[in-house]
Design a protein around this motif. Structure first.
Motif, PDB file in Angstrom:
ATOM      1  N   THR A 127       0.825  -1.205   0.000  1.00  0.00           N
ATOM      2  CA  THR A 127       0.000   0.000   0.000  1.00  0.00           C
ATOM      3  C   THR A 127       0.861   1.257   0.000  1.00  0.00           C
ATOM      4  O   THR A 127       2.082   1.204  -0.078  1.00  0.00           O
ATOM      5  CB  THR A 127      -0.917   0.007   1.232  1.00  0.00           C
ATOM      6  OG1 THR A 127      -0.107   0.061   2.412  1.00  0.00           O
ATOM      7  CG2 THR A 127      -1.770  -1.245   1.276  1.00  0.00           C
ATOM      8  N   ARG A 129       1.675   3.252   2.354  1.00  0.00           N
ATOM      9  CA  ARG A 129       2.679   3.401   3.416  1.00  0.00           C
ATOM     10  C   ARG A 129       3.966   2.672   3.065  1.00  0.00           C
ATOM     11  O   ARG A 129       5.057   3.121   3.398  1.00  0.00           O
ATOM     12  CB  ARG A 129       2.128   2.931   4.761  1.00  0.00           C
ATOM     13  CG  ARG A 129       1.946   1.439   4.902  1.00  0.00           C
ATOM     14  CD  ARG A 129       1.508   1.050   6.296  1.00  0.00           C
ATOM     15  NE  ARG A 129       0.171   1.542   6.618  1.00  0.00           N
ATOM     16  CZ  ARG A 129      -0.426   1.306   7.789  1.00  0.00           C
ATOM     17  NH1 ARG A 129       0.198   0.620   8.721  1.00  0.00           N
ATOM     18  NH2 ARG A 129      -1.649   1.742   8.016  1.00  0.00           N
ATOM     19  N   HIS A 130       3.856   1.518   2.381  1.00  0.00           N
ATOM     20  CA  HIS A 130       5.052   0.782   1.984  1.00  0.00           C
ATOM     21  C   HIS A 130       5.770   1.495   0.837  1.00  0.00           C
ATOM     22  O   HIS A 130       7.003   1.546   0.795  1.00  0.00           O
ATOM     23  CB  HIS A 130       4.681  -0.646   1.587  1.00  0.00           C
ATOM     24  CG  HIS A 130       3.895  -1.375   2.632  1.00  0.00           C
ATOM     25  ND1 HIS A 130       2.555  -1.605   2.521  1.00  0.00           N
ATOM     26  CD2 HIS A 130       4.274  -1.865   3.835  1.00  0.00           C
ATOM     27  CE1 HIS A 130       2.126  -2.241   3.591  1.00  0.00           C
ATOM     28  NE2 HIS A 130       3.152  -2.407   4.411  1.00  0.00           N
ATOM     29  N   ASP A 225       7.684  -1.200   6.479  1.00  0.00           N
ATOM     30  CA  ASP A 225       6.884  -0.105   7.039  1.00  0.00           C
ATOM     31  C   ASP A 225       7.752   0.882   7.815  1.00  0.00           C
ATOM     32  O   ASP A 225       7.314   1.469   8.804  1.00  0.00           O
ATOM     33  CB  ASP A 225       5.757  -0.644   7.924  1.00  0.00           C
ATOM     34  CG  ASP A 225       6.271  -1.486   9.083  1.00  0.00           C
ATOM     35  OD1 ASP A 225       7.440  -1.929   9.016  1.00  0.00           O
ATOM     36  OD2 ASP A 225       5.523  -1.697  10.044  1.00  0.00           O
ATOM     37  N   HIS A 355       8.785   4.004  12.501  1.00  0.00           N
ATOM     38  CA  HIS A 355       8.187   2.691  12.287  1.00  0.00           C
ATOM     39  C   HIS A 355       6.677   2.777  12.452  1.00  0.00           C
ATOM     40  O   HIS A 355       6.194   3.269  13.470  1.00  0.00           O
ATOM     41  CB  HIS A 355       8.775   1.699  13.297  1.00  0.00           C
ATOM     42  CG  HIS A 355       8.481   0.276  12.977  1.00  0.00           C
ATOM     43  ND1 HIS A 355       8.648  -0.749  13.884  1.00  0.00           N
ATOM     44  CD2 HIS A 355       8.035  -0.313  11.843  1.00  0.00           C
ATOM     45  CE1 HIS A 355       8.320  -1.898  13.320  1.00  0.00           C
ATOM     46  NE2 HIS A 355       7.939  -1.658  12.087  1.00  0.00           N
ATOM     47  N   PHE A 356       5.930   2.245  11.465  1.00  0.00           N
ATOM     48  CA  PHE A 356       4.468   2.274  11.538  1.00  0.00           C
ATOM     49  C   PHE A 356       3.877   1.115  12.338  1.00  0.00           C
ATOM     50  O   PHE A 356       2.674   1.098  12.564  1.00  0.00           O
ATOM     51  CB  PHE A 356       3.881   2.244  10.126  1.00  0.00           C
ATOM     52  CG  PHE A 356       4.056   3.514   9.370  1.00  0.00           C
ATOM     53  CD1 PHE A 356       3.305   4.627   9.670  1.00  0.00           C
ATOM     54  CD2 PHE A 356       4.986   3.607   8.350  1.00  0.00           C
ATOM     55  CE1 PHE A 356       3.460   5.815   8.977  1.00  0.00           C
ATOM     56  CE2 PHE A 356       5.148   4.789   7.652  1.00  0.00           C
ATOM     57  CZ  PHE A 356       4.382   5.897   7.972  1.00  0.00           C
ATOM     58  N   TRP A 357       4.710   0.142  12.712  1.00  0.00           N
ATOM     59  CA  TRP A 357       4.221  -1.047  13.429  1.00  0.00           C
ATOM     60  C   TRP A 357       3.031  -1.633  12.669  1.00  0.00           C
ATOM     61  O   TRP A 357       1.923  -1.758  13.196  1.00  0.00           O
ATOM     62  CB  TRP A 357       3.848  -0.701  14.868  1.00  0.00           C
ATOM     63  CG  TRP A 357       4.963  -0.060  15.638  1.00  0.00           C
ATOM     64  CD1 TRP A 357       5.101   1.264  15.920  1.00  0.00           C
ATOM     65  CD2 TRP A 357       6.106  -0.710  16.213  1.00  0.00           C
ATOM     66  NE1 TRP A 357       6.255   1.488  16.643  1.00  0.00           N
ATOM     67  CE2 TRP A 357       6.893   0.290  16.841  1.00  0.00           C
ATOM     68  CE3 TRP A 357       6.534  -2.033  16.274  1.00  0.00           C
ATOM     69  CZ2 TRP A 357       8.081   0.001  17.496  1.00  0.00           C
ATOM     70  CZ3 TRP A 357       7.725  -2.318  16.935  1.00  0.00           C
ATOM     71  CH2 TRP A 357       8.476  -1.305  17.529  1.00  0.00           C
ATOM     72  N   ASN A 358       3.290  -2.021  11.423  1.00  0.00           N
ATOM     73  CA  ASN A 358       2.233  -2.426  10.512  1.00  0.00           C
ATOM     74  C   ASN A 358       1.411  -3.601  11.019  1.00  0.00           C
ATOM     75  O   ASN A 358       0.215  -3.705  10.722  1.00  0.00           O
ATOM     76  CB  ASN A 358       2.838  -2.779   9.146  1.00  0.00           C
ATOM     77  CG  ASN A 358       1.793  -2.870   8.068  1.00  0.00           C
ATOM     78  OD1 ASN A 358       1.095  -1.910   7.791  1.00  0.00           O
ATOM     79  ND2 ASN A 358       1.665  -4.050   7.463  1.00  0.00           N
ATOM     80  N   SER A 359       2.010  -4.496  11.792  1.00  0.00           N
ATOM     81  CA  SER A 359       1.255  -5.649  12.291  1.00  0.00           C
ATOM     82  C   SER A 359       0.100  -5.223  13.184  1.00  0.00           C
ATOM     83  O   SER A 359      -0.883  -5.953  13.339  1.00  0.00           O
ATOM     84  CB  SER A 359       2.183  -6.602  13.053  1.00  0.00           C
ATOM     85  OG  SER A 359       2.757  -5.947  14.168  1.00  0.00           O
ATOM     86  N   THR A 361      -1.220  -1.835  12.923  1.00  0.00           N
ATOM     87  CA  THR A 361      -1.944  -0.698  12.332  1.00  0.00           C
ATOM     88  C   THR A 361      -2.325  -0.906  10.866  1.00  0.00           C
ATOM     89  O   THR A 361      -2.747   0.042  10.206  1.00  0.00           O
ATOM     90  CB  THR A 361      -1.094   0.576  12.435  1.00  0.00           C
ATOM     91  OG1 THR A 361       0.080   0.436  11.609  1.00  0.00           O
ATOM     92  CG2 THR A 361      -0.673   0.849  13.864  1.00  0.00           C
ATOM     93  N   PHE A 362      -2.190  -2.147  10.347  1.00  0.00           N
ATOM     94  CA  PHE A 362      -2.403  -2.366   8.919  1.00  0.00           C
ATOM     95  C   PHE A 362      -3.805  -1.965   8.466  1.00  0.00           C
ATOM     96  O   PHE A 362      -4.013  -1.617   7.302  1.00  0.00           O
ATOM     97  CB  PHE A 362      -2.159  -3.839   8.567  1.00  0.00           C
ATOM     98  CG  PHE A 362      -3.134  -4.803   9.193  1.00  0.00           C
ATOM     99  CD1 PHE A 362      -4.279  -5.193   8.523  1.00  0.00           C
ATOM    100  CD2 PHE A 362      -2.904  -5.318  10.458  1.00  0.00           C
ATOM    101  CE1 PHE A 362      -5.178  -6.075   9.097  1.00  0.00           C
ATOM    102  CE2 PHE A 362      -3.793  -6.199  11.045  1.00  0.00           C
ATOM    103  CZ  PHE A 362      -4.938  -6.578  10.358  1.00  0.00           C
TER     104      PHE A 362
END
Length: 387
Positions: A127, A129-130, A225, A355-359, A361-362
């Motif tokens: 997406t 963000r990536h 992320d 870091h978005f902490w995607n795990s 906040t995905f």
């Protein structure tokens, strides 16, 4: 006359080749050992035991790396064809004479400083963000060579965007046998088809690949992320603490190490010795923390061998995983806006990455004017476009 009993010689009757899930047969074995046991049982069941005496021909035994699901790999011909296309498109690449292959001869081309990523989600999950994370890296380091290890996207995934714009971004399907060759964790390449059936395979695969790539080639690893806020290629033998609340716990979302780092080698050894396919963090952040404590506490090592730079949490992870969700929301009052403005200024001054902490906040979409939205667009290249 002696009477032969082939059933007694059947390798499946060897006590060391009994069901690896049976406690009596595998007492004292690590989980990695158990995976190897499962492979051998699978192999001997696949190749029936002979009912009459036949000569053993080792040449007919199947190659370990060819068992199981067929895997798409980046081989010599693929690289040459890919680089030929890149040269035709006038992409900035080094001379073909300077290719560096993973086993010294057959694959892996990383001109200049390599930045590694791993992507094992479907392509549609890549997406904005990536994309912004990759843009932020190239914004700071336009000549970086980015290698995205992936089993799920095609080798030309970035060709219509970043590569067309002249950046060196390539997808590589790693050949684990070559990538893990001469490392303590080489066994995982032999049992890949069995390993990939485990619950947390995708996460564990990413954790192993990043360690192996850094050990074999040296360079920088980034989670997909991560937003790069400042130049990072100066980092050396560096890993960061996760957050203030977790004490000295380390996180591998950002790592930079020299080739053949002793610390990374010990991480690969620990990965094999303590591998647990039921633990989400046990082979990643927790593993790095365990090894760092033992590594830095080993008095037998010289100061030179103990080179490991542990960065404070604000350098790579200025906002903790516990607090990240609130910053996807735009400030509701002038007071909140002033607080976020101050926090943004602090992050941009003190931190190298975000870091978005995607795990966690995905599923969240950052609201306009939120802190996360402002950081997303801080160092973009294709700011109004998606791949």
């Amino acid at each position: 006359m002696f009477r032969s009993n082939f059933d007694a010689l059947n390798p499946l009757n060897n006590p060391l080749l009994q069901d690896p899930d049976a406690a009596a047969a595998t007492t004292g074995l690590t989980r990695a050992d158990r995976i190897v046991h499962k492979w051998w049982i699978h192999h001997f069941k696949k190749v029936p035991f002979p009912t009459k005496k036949v000569p053993l021909n080792l040449n007919v035994l199947p190659s370990l790396t060819k068992l199981g699901t067929e895997r798409r790999t980046l081989n010599h011909n693929t690289i040459n064809n890919h680089n030929h296309d890149l040269i035709k498109e006038n992409v900035r690449v080094e001379s073909i004479k300077n290719h560096i292959y993973a086993d010294g001869d057959t694959w892996g081309y990383y001109p200049g400083v390599a930045v590694f990523m791993v992507w094992n989600s479907p392509p549609w999950m890549f997406t904005v963000r990536h994309q912004r994370g990759l843009e932020s890296l190239l914004f700071r380091h336009p000549d970086a060579c980015v290698v995205v290890f992936s089993e799920t996207v095609e080798l030309d995934f970035f060709s219509g965007g970043f590569v067309k714009d002249g950046y060196k971004v390539a997808v590589a399907m790693p050949n684990l046998d070559e990538l893990l060759k001469d490392t303590p964790a080489h066994v995982f390449s032999n049992v890949w088809f069995e390993w990939r059936k485990t619950e947390f395979y995708s996460t564990h695969y990413s954790e192993l690949i990043r360690l192996a790539a850094l050990y074999k080639y040296g360079g920088i690893y980034l989670d997909s992320d991560i937003i790069v806020l400042k130049p990072i290629l100066f980092l050396n033998n560096s890993v960061g603490t996760e957050d203030q609340g977790s004490g000295s716990a380390l996180n591998g979302a950002v790592m930079a190490f020299q080739r053949h780092s002793l610390f990374i080698k010990e991480c690969l050894e620990e990965f094999y010795q303590t591998y647990d396919d039921t633990s989400l963090r046990g082979n990643g952040a927790d593993l790095l923390t365990r090894v760092a404590r033992k590594y830095l506490g080993d008095e037998s090592k010289s100061v030179e061998l103990l080179e490991l730079n542990v960065e404070p949490s604000y350098v790579f992870f200025p906002i903790s995983s516990q607090n990240i969700a609130r910053y996807f929301i735009a400030p509701a009052t002038e007071t909140e806006k002033a607080q976020q403005d101050l926090l943004l200024e602090k992050i941009l001054h003190n931190s190298l990455t975000f870091h978005f902490w995607n795990s966690l906040t995905f599923s969240l979409i950052p609201e306009p004017d939120s802190l996360v939205s402002r950081l997303l667009n801080y160092a973009c290249i294709r700011c109004l476009e998606l791949l």
